[in-house]
Design an enzyme around this catalytic site. Structure first.
Site, PDB file in Angstrom:
ATOM      1  N   HIS A  65      59.304 -42.617 -53.653  1.00 59.12           N
ATOM      2  CA  HIS A  65      59.045 -41.419 -54.237  1.00 59.12           C
ATOM      3  C   HIS A  65      60.352 -40.869 -54.461  1.00 59.12           C
ATOM      4  O   HIS A  65      61.110 -40.375 -53.626  1.00 59.12           O
ATOM      5  CB  HIS A  65      58.091 -40.342 -53.307  1.00 59.12           C
ATOM      6  N   LEU A  66      60.830 -40.498 -55.830  1.00 58.46           N
ATOM      7  CA  LEU A  66      61.762 -39.955 -56.153  1.00 58.46           C
ATOM      8  C   LEU A  66      61.340 -38.923 -56.886  1.00 58.46           C
ATOM      9  O   LEU A  66      60.288 -38.632 -57.393  1.00 58.46           O
ATOM     10  CB  LEU A  66      62.884 -41.038 -57.274  1.00 58.46           C
ATOM     11  N   ASN A  97      53.990 -39.894 -58.692  1.00 56.36           N
ATOM     12  CA  ASN A  97      53.684 -38.380 -58.505  1.00 56.36           C
ATOM     13  C   ASN A  97      54.689 -37.411 -58.622  1.00 56.36           C
ATOM     14  O   ASN A  97      54.821 -36.609 -57.605  1.00 56.36           O
ATOM     15  CB  ASN A  97      52.815 -38.388 -56.975  1.00 56.36           C
ATOM     16  N   ASP A 155      48.950 -43.099 -56.500  1.00 59.47           N
ATOM     17  CA  ASP A 155      49.270 -43.055 -55.181  1.00 59.47           C
ATOM     18  C   ASP A 155      49.566 -41.617 -54.875  1.00 59.47           C
ATOM     19  O   ASP A 155      49.964 -40.888 -55.470  1.00 59.47           O
ATOM     20  CB  ASP A 155      50.732 -43.700 -54.860  1.00 59.47           C
ATOM     21  N   HIS A 182      46.011 -46.100 -53.424  1.00 64.59           N
ATOM     22  CA  HIS A 182      46.094 -45.259 -52.038  1.00 64.59           C
ATOM     23  C   HIS A 182      44.997 -45.376 -51.480  1.00 64.59           C
ATOM     24  O   HIS A 182      44.099 -44.542 -51.682  1.00 64.59           O
ATOM     25  CB  HIS A 182      46.774 -44.061 -52.561  1.00 64.59           C
ATOM     26  N   ASN A 281      50.947 -39.811 -44.747  1.00 67.90           N
ATOM     27  CA  ASN A 281      49.767 -40.338 -45.346  1.00 67.90           C
ATOM     28  C   ASN A 281      49.765 -41.655 -45.907  1.00 67.90           C
ATOM     29  O   ASN A 281      50.660 -42.007 -46.867  1.00 67.90           O
ATOM     30  CB  ASN A 281      49.259 -39.632 -46.606  1.00 67.90           C
ATOM     31  N   ASP A 308      57.777 -46.402 -48.728  1.00 64.90           N
ATOM     32  CA  ASP A 308      57.017 -45.060 -48.858  1.00 64.90           C
ATOM     33  C   ASP A 308      58.232 -43.834 -48.753  1.00 64.90           C
ATOM     34  O   ASP A 308      57.592 -42.908 -48.312  1.00 64.90           O
ATOM     35  CB  ASP A 308      55.819 -44.891 -48.140  1.00 64.90           C
TER      36      ASP A 308
END
Ligand code: DOR
Length: 425
Positions: A65-66, A97, A155, A182, A281, A308
């Site tokens: 996640h960037l 996201n 996700d 997810h 999560n 993640d």
């Protein structure tokens, strides 16, 4: 004048054979020029002594996640790509996201363009499965793919509608890209912050039970079976979950999966500390689940390690467990903590760990990993004995939400070669 490097005496991981042996590797102008037992250095060669070190193709992370666009205070494409390189990753998949989410061709093209401009770890976009990640209307996968998207995913959230998920699998299947799920049924996880177990009962915290993962995986496997499309289960965590994937694969259903370093190394007792860095999560599970993941690595049910990597601001993570956002960063520490935790402790062989970081994830997104003469240099040198502290000085991420932050680690990436570029850490 050409630029030449000789990496001497390292333990080389040859991905095609999945074997390791000592070799010298010469890199000239961004390509592997020679591989041999003993290579004599020509003039103007920069020599890197790699005795007792590993030389492997750069790692691939399927799940990072960037936070660009939207939360550039916590991570940008640039800072994330630096953290990746420092952890030995030369390719990372950027989860959609962001704010706004990567749900159009233009958004995906922006990520590819920025990645090319940066010339750091290559960033491949994962497009949103549905518009706005709302779970209702699927996005334009053909256009997303045209702009470099390698998979689609919502996700962070499970796609609640089975009908939408079926269509997503049908469309993605036509284009030959996986749908990443997810797998947490949301009603079972409402307000949940940790696994359901003796520990949650003791702490009195709301839960995200293992059965939420099982329910989600079971439905998605049924849809993958009915469509014949490729389903990839993100960050798998439960014994039942891996068993479902194992059985589906044995039946020939196209299902792949990944596990994170934290789910492989930690269990839900970590929450006894009330430290929100352990809130993720899906949540950290029981030690029984963790051991089932290790078995699934060994028998090939799990194809990839995925970080993640989920950066969050300190002030948000310092809130109480109920309010703190879920996730921890992991790009820079994944290889170090897993090498020490799984390879040095004798749980898995080095060849397997390196497969899970290279050819395994590559196979999920249809990429090729090579280490042979004349292939482009895409390599990292890792010293398993080097000790370092993961702290404000060494950290390349803009965030520091990791249980390993401030800790002394063993095993460090020292060099990365990416075409004509060379980075030392
Ligand atoms: O812990 C998590 N954090 N899990 C997710 O699925 C999303 C991620 C994030 O974006 O922070």
């Amino acid at each position: 004048m050409s630029t030449r490097f000789l990496i001497r005496g390292g333990y080389v991981f040859f991905p095609e054979e999945e074997a390791m042996r000592r070799a010298d590797v010469e890199i000239t102008d961004g390509r592997i020029a020679r591989i041999g037992e003993t290579i004599h250095a020509e003039a103007d060669t920069r020599i890197i002594e790699a005795q007792d070190k590993l030389l492997s193709p750069g790692s691939i992370d399927l799940h990072a996640h960037l936070r660009e666009p939207g939360r550039e205070d916590t991570e940008t494409l640039e800072s994330g790509a630096w953290a990746a390189l420092a952890g030995g990753f030369t390719t990372i998949c950027a989860m959609p996201n962001t704010q706004p989410p990567t749900d159009t061709r233009e958004q995906a093209a922006f990520i590819r363009k920025r990645s090319d401009e940066l010339g750091l770890a290559r960033i491949l976009p994962v497009g949103a499965t549905t518009k706005g990640r709302a779970g209702e209307e699927i996005t334009e996968y053909a256009l997303l793919k045209e702009a470099g998207t390698v998979a689609v995913s919502d996700d962070g959230d499970w796609i609640y509608s089975a009908e939408v998920m079926r269509r997503a699998l049908e469309y993605a299947g036509m284009l030959g890209i996986p749908v990443i799920t997810h797998a947490e049924e949301p009603n079972l996880c409402a307000e949940g912050v940790m696994n359901e177990s003796a520990v949650s009962a003791r702490l009195g915290l709301n839960v995200r039970p293992a059965v939420a993962e099982e329910v989600a995986i079971q439905r998605d496997i049924a849809l993958a079976s009915c469509t014949g499309s490729h389903l990839h289960v993100a960050h798998i965590t439960t014994a039942r979950g891996v068993e479902l994937v194992r059985q589906a694969r044995a039946k020939g259903i196209k299902v792949t999966t990944e596990a994170t370093p934290h789910h492989l190394l930690l269990n839900d007792e970590a929450l006894l500390s009330f430290d929100a860095n352990y809130k993720v999560n899906p949540p950290l599970r029981t030690d029984e689940d963790r051991k089932a993941l290790l078995e699934a690595l060994k028998d090939g049910t799990i194809q990839a390690i995925a970080t993640d990597h989920a950066p969050h601001a300190i002030e948000e993570k310092e809130q109480e467990l109920d309010l703190a956002p879920a996730g921890m960063i992991g790009l820079q520490t994944a290889l170090s903590v897993l090498w020490e935790g799984l390879v040095e402790s004798g749980i898995i062989k080095p060849e397997l760990l390196l497969r899970l970081f290279t050819t395994g994830p590559a196979s999920v997104i249809g990429e090729k990993v090579e280490l042979k003469e004349d292939s482009p240099a895409n390599l990292m040198v890792f010293d398993p004995a080097a000790r370092w502290t993961f702290d404000a000085e060494s950290n390349r991420s803009l965030s520091q939400n990791s249980p390993w932050f401030g800790k002394k680690l063993k095993g460090k990436v020292e060099h990365v070669f990416l075409g004509e570029r060379h980075f030392s850490f």
